[in-house]
Design a protein around this motif. Structure first.
Motif, PDB file in Angstrom:
ATOM      1  N   VAL A   5       0.862  -1.270   0.068  1.00  0.00           N
ATOM      2  CA  VAL A   5      -0.033  -0.016  -0.541  1.00  0.00           C
ATOM      3  C   VAL A   5       0.776   0.720  -0.106  1.00  0.00           C
ATOM      4  O   VAL A   5       1.711   1.301   0.824  1.00  0.00           O
ATOM      5  N   PRO A   6       1.131   2.112  -0.952  1.00  0.00           N
ATOM      6  CA  PRO A   6       1.464   2.911  -0.577  1.00  0.00           C
ATOM      7  C   PRO A   6       1.219   4.440   0.014  1.00  0.00           C
ATOM      8  O   PRO A   6      -0.325   4.767   0.406  1.00  0.00           O
ATOM      9  N   HIS A   7       1.691   5.168  -0.090  1.00  0.00           N
ATOM     10  CA  HIS A   7       1.800   6.320   0.978  1.00  0.00           C
ATOM     11  C   HIS A   7       0.836   7.267   0.674  1.00  0.00           C
ATOM     12  O   HIS A   7       1.347   7.771  -0.970  1.00  0.00           O
ATOM     13  N   ALA A   8       0.559   7.918   1.021  1.00  0.00           N
ATOM     14  CA  ALA A   8      -0.968   9.517   0.240  1.00  0.00           C
ATOM     15  C   ALA A   8       0.977  10.554   0.343  1.00  0.00           C
ATOM     16  O   ALA A   8       1.910  10.883   0.992  1.00  0.00           O
ATOM     17  N   GLN A   9       0.317  11.618  -0.429  1.00  0.00           N
ATOM     18  CA  GLN A   9       1.248  12.766  -1.034  1.00  0.00           C
ATOM     19  C   GLN A   9       1.011  13.638   0.859  1.00  0.00           C
ATOM     20  O   GLN A   9       0.463  13.967   0.764  1.00  0.00           O
ATOM     21  N   GLU A  10       2.065  14.466   0.976  1.00  0.00           N
ATOM     22  CA  GLU A  10       2.306  14.580   2.263  1.00  0.00           C
ATOM     23  C   GLU A  10       1.475  15.981   1.421  1.00  0.00           C
ATOM     24  O   GLU A  10       1.589  16.629   1.190  1.00  0.00           O
ATOM     25  N   GLY A  11       1.184  17.355   2.780  1.00  0.00           N
ATOM     26  CA  GLY A  11       1.130  18.323   2.640  1.00  0.00           C
ATOM     27  C   GLY A  11      -0.281  18.260   3.335  1.00  0.00           C
ATOM     28  O   GLY A  11      -1.198  19.315   3.531  1.00  0.00           O
ATOM     29  N   THR A  12      -1.503  16.956   3.098  1.00  0.00           N
ATOM     30  CA  THR A  12      -2.495  17.614   3.971  1.00  0.00           C
ATOM     31  C   THR A  12      -3.008  16.774   5.139  1.00  0.00           C
ATOM     32  O   THR A  12      -2.408  15.806   5.451  1.00  0.00           O
ATOM     33  N   ILE A  13      -3.872  17.280   6.294  1.00  0.00           N
ATOM     34  CA  ILE A  13      -3.829  16.885   7.549  1.00  0.00           C
ATOM     35  C   ILE A  13      -5.254  16.114   6.863  1.00  0.00           C
ATOM     36  O   ILE A  13      -6.504  16.321   6.290  1.00  0.00           O
ATOM     37  N   CYS A  14      -4.930  15.082   7.594  1.00  0.00           N
ATOM     38  CA  CYS A  14      -6.718  13.837   7.623  1.00  0.00           C
ATOM     39  C   CYS A  14      -7.478  14.477   8.277  1.00  0.00           C
ATOM     40  O   CYS A  14      -6.999  14.849   9.945  1.00  0.00           O
ATOM     41  N   HIS A  17      -7.762  11.770  11.352  1.00  0.00           N
ATOM     42  CA  HIS A  17      -6.309  11.217  12.186  1.00  0.00           C
ATOM     43  C   HIS A  17      -5.438  12.361  12.834  1.00  0.00           C
ATOM     44  O   HIS A  17      -5.215  12.501  13.744  1.00  0.00           O
ATOM     45  N   LYS A  18      -5.654  13.830  12.324  1.00  0.00           N
ATOM     46  CA  LYS A  18      -5.269  14.628  12.843  1.00  0.00           C
ATOM     47  C   LYS A  18      -3.902  15.250  12.355  1.00  0.00           C
ATOM     48  O   LYS A  18      -3.285  15.232  13.396  1.00  0.00           O
ATOM     49  N   LYS A  19      -3.550  14.084  11.641  1.00  0.00           N
ATOM     50  CA  LYS A  19      -2.376  14.058  11.003  1.00  0.00           C
ATOM     51  C   LYS A  19      -1.706  14.478   9.601  1.00  0.00           C
ATOM     52  O   LYS A  19      -2.801  13.895   8.969  1.00  0.00           O
ATOM     53  N   ASP A  20      -0.236  14.495   8.887  1.00  0.00           N
ATOM     54  CA  ASP A  20      -0.776  14.563   7.497  1.00  0.00           C
ATOM     55  C   ASP A  20      -0.552  12.978   7.492  1.00  0.00           C
ATOM     56  O   ASP A  20      -0.316  12.241   8.202  1.00  0.00           O
ATOM     57  N   VAL A  21      -1.501  13.267   6.021  1.00  0.00           N
ATOM     58  CA  VAL A  21      -2.005  12.172   5.480  1.00  0.00           C
ATOM     59  C   VAL A  21      -1.122  10.756   5.239  1.00  0.00           C
ATOM     60  O   VAL A  21      -0.895  10.006   5.129  1.00  0.00           O
ATOM     61  N   SER A  22       0.399  11.710   4.427  1.00  0.00           N
ATOM     62  CA  SER A  22       1.336  10.380   4.653  1.00  0.00           C
ATOM     63  C   SER A  22       1.841   9.556   5.452  1.00  0.00           C
ATOM     64  O   SER A  22       2.185   8.652   4.937  1.00  0.00           O
ATOM     65  N   SER A  23       1.867  10.128   7.369  1.00  0.00           N
ATOM     66  CA  SER A  23       1.889   9.229   7.929  1.00  0.00           C
ATOM     67  C   SER A  23       0.726   8.415   8.595  1.00  0.00           C
ATOM     68  O   SER A  23       1.507   7.741   9.193  1.00  0.00           O
ATOM     69  N   VAL A  24      -0.456   7.870   7.520  1.00  0.00           N
ATOM     70  CA  VAL A  24      -1.570   7.423   8.240  1.00  0.00           C
ATOM     71  C   VAL A  24      -2.119   6.892   7.704  1.00  0.00           C
ATOM     72  O   VAL A  24      -2.802   6.057   7.872  1.00  0.00           O
TER      73      VAL A  24
END
Length: 107
Positions: A5-14, A17-24
């Protein structure tokens, strides 16, 4: 062999989860691969995205399919009704001819 499963691109907040989408996102069960045609542009889609974010597009596509199905059912219904009307008319004509023939046979 399971696809990674690939990571999402950085820069948007989920928003969940209230975190950057690339980390969650790559850990989230709603992070899913979507393959198909965009319902408005007919553009081919093949990407990983949030299922929740895709809901508006999927709802539009579902509404379009429901309209197409309704139109097909109405067309089928109209054909069946026309067939029934013709069959009833033919049966009535046949019954009338038999009744007329029976009157002449008794004379």
């Amino acid at each position: 062999m399971q696809q990674q499963v690939p990571h999402a691109q950085e820069g948007t907040i989920c928003p969940l989860h209230k975190k950057d989408v690339s980390s969650v996102c790559h850990k989230c069960p709603w992070w899913t691969r979507v393959i198909g045609k965009h319902p408005q542009s007919e553009e081919m889609i093949d990407n990983w995205t949030c299922a929740i974010a895709m809901l508006p597009m999927l709802l539009i596509e579902n509404a379009q399919v429901q309209r197409q199905t309704g139109a097909a059912v109405e067309t089928f219904r109209n054909g069946v009704v026309d067939g029934v009307i013709r069959a009833v008319g033919a049966a009535a004509d046949m019954a009338e001819r038999r009744a007329i023939g029976a009157r002449f046979d008794h004379n």
